[in-house]
Design an enzyme around this catalytic site. Sequence first.
Site, PDB file in Angstrom:
ATOM      1  N   VAL A  86      -0.012 -10.119   7.958  1.00  0.00           N
ATOM      2  CA  VAL A  86       0.896 -11.233   7.642  1.00  0.00           C
ATOM      3  C   VAL A  86       1.315 -12.018   8.888  1.00  0.00           C
ATOM      4  O   VAL A  86       1.799 -13.146   8.773  1.00  0.00           O
ATOM      5  CB  VAL A  86       2.151 -10.766   6.853  1.00  0.00           C
ATOM      6  CG1 VAL A  86       1.776 -10.229   5.489  1.00  0.00           C
ATOM      7  CG2 VAL A  86       2.974  -9.759   7.655  1.00  0.00           C
TER       8      VAL A  86
ATOM      9  N   TYR B 204      14.456  -5.161  15.161  1.00  0.00           N
ATOM     10  CA  TYR B 204      14.429  -5.024  13.695  1.00  0.00           C
ATOM     11  C   TYR B 204      15.632  -5.737  13.073  1.00  0.00           C
ATOM     12  O   TYR B 204      15.494  -6.466  12.078  1.00  0.00           O
ATOM     13  CB  TYR B 204      14.423  -3.535  13.359  1.00  0.00           C
ATOM     14  CG  TYR B 204      14.264  -3.196  11.901  1.00  0.00           C
ATOM     15  CD1 TYR B 204      13.017  -3.230  11.282  1.00  0.00           C
ATOM     16  CD2 TYR B 204      15.365  -2.804  11.133  1.00  0.00           C
ATOM     17  CE1 TYR B 204      12.865  -2.887   9.935  1.00  0.00           C
ATOM     18  CE2 TYR B 204      15.222  -2.452   9.798  1.00  0.00           C
ATOM     19  CZ  TYR B 204      13.964  -2.499   9.209  1.00  0.00           C
ATOM     20  OH  TYR B 204      13.822  -2.161   7.883  1.00  0.00           O
ATOM     21  N   ALA B 205      16.816  -5.533  13.647  1.00  0.00           N
ATOM     22  CA  ALA B 205      18.032  -6.166  13.102  1.00  0.00           C
ATOM     23  C   ALA B 205      17.951  -7.690  13.204  1.00  0.00           C
ATOM     24  O   ALA B 205      18.353  -8.401  12.277  1.00  0.00           O
ATOM     25  CB  ALA B 205      19.264  -5.647  13.837  1.00  0.00           C
ATOM     26  N   ALA B 206      17.405  -8.176  14.320  1.00  0.00           N
ATOM     27  CA  ALA B 206      17.274  -9.635  14.488  1.00  0.00           C
ATOM     28  C   ALA B 206      16.314 -10.208  13.454  1.00  0.00           C
ATOM     29  O   ALA B 206      16.572 -11.255  12.846  1.00  0.00           O
ATOM     30  CB  ALA B 206      16.778  -9.950  15.903  1.00  0.00           C
ATOM     31  N   ALA B 207      15.210  -9.502  13.224  1.00  0.00           N
ATOM     32  CA  ALA B 207      14.232  -9.974  12.229  1.00  0.00           C
ATOM     33  C   ALA B 207      14.840  -9.942  10.828  1.00  0.00           C
ATOM     34  O   ALA B 207      14.671 -10.895  10.048  1.00  0.00           O
ATOM     35  CB  ALA B 207      12.974  -9.097  12.276  1.00  0.00           C
ATOM     36  N   LYS B 208      15.549  -8.870  10.506  1.00  0.00           N
ATOM     37  CA  LYS B 208      16.112  -8.733   9.154  1.00  0.00           C
ATOM     38  C   LYS B 208      17.279  -9.698   8.940  1.00  0.00           C
ATOM     39  O   LYS B 208      17.464 -10.205   7.824  1.00  0.00           O
ATOM     40  CB  LYS B 208      16.533  -7.278   8.901  1.00  0.00           C
ATOM     41  CG  LYS B 208      15.361  -6.300   8.834  1.00  0.00           C
ATOM     42  CD  LYS B 208      14.368  -6.680   7.728  1.00  0.00           C
ATOM     43  CE  LYS B 208      13.275  -5.662   7.525  1.00  0.00           C
ATOM     44  NZ  LYS B 208      12.306  -6.060   6.497  1.00  0.00           N
TER      45      LYS B 208
ATOM     46  N   SER C 268       0.809  -1.223   0.000  1.00  0.00           N
ATOM     47  CA  SER C 268       0.000   0.000   0.000  1.00  0.00           C
ATOM     48  C   SER C 268       0.840   1.270   0.000  1.00  0.00           C
ATOM     49  O   SER C 268       0.379   2.316  -0.458  1.00  0.00           O
ATOM     50  CB  SER C 268      -0.934   0.005   1.215  1.00  0.00           C
ATOM     51  OG  SER C 268      -0.211  -0.290   2.395  1.00  0.00           O
ATOM     52  N   ARG C 269       2.057   1.180   0.544  1.00  0.00           N
ATOM     53  CA  ARG C 269       2.861   2.407   0.692  1.00  0.00           C
ATOM     54  C   ARG C 269       4.337   2.117   0.429  1.00  0.00           C
ATOM     55  O   ARG C 269       4.755   0.960   0.382  1.00  0.00           O
ATOM     56  CB  ARG C 269       2.721   2.938   2.132  1.00  0.00           C
ATOM     57  CG  ARG C 269       1.363   3.453   2.443  1.00  0.00           C
ATOM     58  CD  ARG C 269       1.281   4.056   3.843  1.00  0.00           C
ATOM     59  NE  ARG C 269       1.223   3.057   4.901  1.00  0.00           N
ATOM     60  CZ  ARG C 269       2.066   3.014   5.928  1.00  0.00           C
ATOM     61  NH1 ARG C 269       3.038   3.882   6.036  1.00  0.00           N
ATOM     62  NH2 ARG C 269       1.934   2.072   6.852  1.00  0.00           N
TER      63      ARG C 269
HETATM   64  P1  NAP Z   1       6.318   1.760   5.136  1.00  0.00           P
HETATM   65  O1  NAP Z   1       6.325   2.906   4.201  1.00  0.00           O
HETATM   66  O2  NAP Z   1       6.172   2.003   6.586  1.00  0.00           O
HETATM   67  O3  NAP Z   1       5.187   0.699   4.634  1.00  0.00           O
HETATM   68  C1  NAP Z   1       4.993  -0.465   5.359  1.00  0.00           C
HETATM   69  C2  NAP Z   1       4.036  -1.354   4.604  1.00  0.00           C
HETATM   70  O4  NAP Z   1       3.898  -2.606   5.317  1.00  0.00           O
HETATM   71  C3  NAP Z   1       2.644  -0.768   4.475  1.00  0.00           C
HETATM   72  O5  NAP Z   1       2.127  -1.160   3.216  1.00  0.00           O
HETATM   73  C4  NAP Z   1       1.876  -1.471   5.586  1.00  0.00           C
HETATM   74  O6  NAP Z   1       0.471  -1.550   5.354  1.00  0.00           O
HETATM   75  C5  NAP Z   1       2.513  -2.830   5.544  1.00  0.00           C
HETATM   76  N1  NAP Z   1       2.342  -3.608   6.782  1.00  0.00           N
HETATM   77  C6  NAP Z   1       2.736  -3.267   8.027  1.00  0.00           C
HETATM   78  N2  NAP Z   1       2.373  -4.224   8.908  1.00  0.00           N
HETATM   79  C7  NAP Z   1       1.735  -5.191   8.201  1.00  0.00           C
HETATM   80  C8  NAP Z   1       1.094  -6.405   8.539  1.00  0.00           C
HETATM   81  N3  NAP Z   1       1.052  -6.838   9.809  1.00  0.00           N
HETATM   82  N4  NAP Z   1       0.521  -7.136   7.561  1.00  0.00           N
HETATM   83  C9  NAP Z   1       0.540  -6.700   6.276  1.00  0.00           C
HETATM   84  N5  NAP Z   1       1.126  -5.557   5.891  1.00  0.00           N
HETATM   85  C10 NAP Z   1       1.711  -4.806   6.844  1.00  0.00           C
HETATM   86  O7  NAP Z   1       7.674   0.904   4.996  1.00  0.00           O
HETATM   87  P2  NAP Z   1       8.822   0.927   3.854  1.00  0.00           P
HETATM   88  O8  NAP Z   1       9.855   1.905   4.256  1.00  0.00           O
HETATM   89  O9  NAP Z   1       8.217   0.973   2.530  1.00  0.00           O
HETATM   90  O10 NAP Z   1       9.454  -0.524   4.117  1.00  0.00           O
HETATM   91  C11 NAP Z   1       9.093  -1.654   3.354  1.00  0.00           C
HETATM   92  C12 NAP Z   1      10.067  -2.781   3.693  1.00  0.00           C
HETATM   93  O11 NAP Z   1      11.401  -2.364   3.406  1.00  0.00           O
HETATM   94  C13 NAP Z   1      10.051  -3.172   5.169  1.00  0.00           C
HETATM   95  O12 NAP Z   1      10.241  -4.564   5.292  1.00  0.00           O
HETATM   96  C14 NAP Z   1      11.259  -2.440   5.719  1.00  0.00           C
HETATM   97  O13 NAP Z   1      11.763  -3.064   6.863  1.00  0.00           O
HETATM   98  C15 NAP Z   1      12.210  -2.530   4.544  1.00  0.00           C
HETATM   99  N6  NAP Z   1      13.262  -1.532   4.546  1.00  0.00           N
HETATM  100  C16 NAP Z   1      12.974  -0.196   4.482  1.00  0.00           C
HETATM  101  C17 NAP Z   1      14.011   0.731   4.465  1.00  0.00           C
HETATM  102  C18 NAP Z   1      13.765   2.210   4.379  1.00  0.00           C
HETATM  103  O14 NAP Z   1      14.757   2.971   4.458  1.00  0.00           O
HETATM  104  N7  NAP Z   1      12.556   2.677   4.218  1.00  0.00           N
HETATM  105  C19 NAP Z   1      15.339   0.291   4.529  1.00  0.00           C
HETATM  106  C20 NAP Z   1      15.585  -1.078   4.579  1.00  0.00           C
HETATM  107  C21 NAP Z   1      14.548  -1.974   4.585  1.00  0.00           C
HETATM  108  P3  NAP Z   1      -0.532  -0.316   5.771  1.00  0.00           P
HETATM  109  O15 NAP Z   1      -0.293   0.770   4.744  1.00  0.00           O
HETATM  110  O16 NAP Z   1      -1.881  -0.901   5.679  1.00  0.00           O
HETATM  111  O17 NAP Z   1      -0.138   0.115   7.135  1.00  0.00           O
END
Ligand code: NAP
Length: 247
Positions: free
Chosen positions: A64, A155-159, A14-15
């Site tokens: 999830v 977060y680090a442990a999960a990743k 979604s985002r």
């Molecule tokens: P974000 O903008 O906060 O978006 C999070 C997304 O996950 C949203 O679509 C949210 O849905 C969904 N979500 C959260 N909890 C959920 C659940 N229980 N079941 C199903 N969907 C769920 O995050 P992002 O920055 O795009 O991050 C996406 C991924 O990249 C994550 O795994 C994050 O750890 C990883 N990541 C991000 C960065 C960064 O710098 N941004 C860096 C490294 C890794 P809703 O919209 O409905 O809340």
Amino acid sequence: MLLTGKNAIVTGGSRGIGRAIAISLAQQGAAVAVVYAGNTAAAEETLQMIEEKGGHGILFQCNVADDVAVADMVKSVKEQLGSVDILVNNAGITRDGLLMRMKESDWQAVLDINLTGAFHCTKAVSKIMMKQRSGAIVNITSVVGLTGNAGQVNYAAAKAGILGFTKSVAKELASRGIRANAVAPGCIDTDMTAVLGDSVIEEMIKTIPMGRVAKPEEVAQAVVFLASDNASYITGQVLNVDGGMVM
Ligand code: NAP
């Protein structure tokens, strides 16, 4: 187009990064099931963006962390789209805090969504992919899973868990024509990093050789590659998309 005729599930579509992945997969011809937690307005916006670019998508509100809900969602995607060829485990949250003060509930929530969520989705989808004898799984980890980060033990442990999970899935499913890889983003401009504030981001940028944060689309392109037949002999790998942060 690289993905014509393929069907994909993108969790957290979604985002942010997940939205960019969903749109990029659809632009390459895949039909995309966009899975989200609760932000229906954002999910509908993603769907609209997919459709505006001539793509096809469907929406699923599904936590999830809930194995029964995930099994139902995957069954329903299979019924509606006919197959599941690509799974992107992207859904993730942060609940940052120092180890000494971290609440059990904040530890557990991050593990449940970021790691166990990927287990639930992969398990459900693997049954379909094994019957098809083909599939591509891409798990979104983080540079933090490779390096660790003060204030993010959960977060680090999960990743880091996602890395071991990805390699194990790759080994288990390779003989069935299923590949599993991980993408490790660095600092990407999304809601997740927006909460950190400008001064934290500026400090982070000092550690990035390329000297900037990335757009979600830059991560999405790596995912498209790994999901496509262009990566047909690549499995069990981690592709860093981090401007050189970790090397
Ligand atoms: P974000 O903008 O906060 O978006 C999070 C997304 O996950 C949203 O679509 C949210 O849905 C969904 N979500 C959260 N909890 C959920 C659940 N229980 N079941 C199903 N969907 C769920 O995050 P992002 O920055 O795009 O991050 C996406 C991924 O990249 C994550 O795994 C994050 O750890 C990883 N990541 C991000 C960065 C960064 O710098 N941004 C860096 C490294 C890794 P809703 O919209 O409905 O809340």
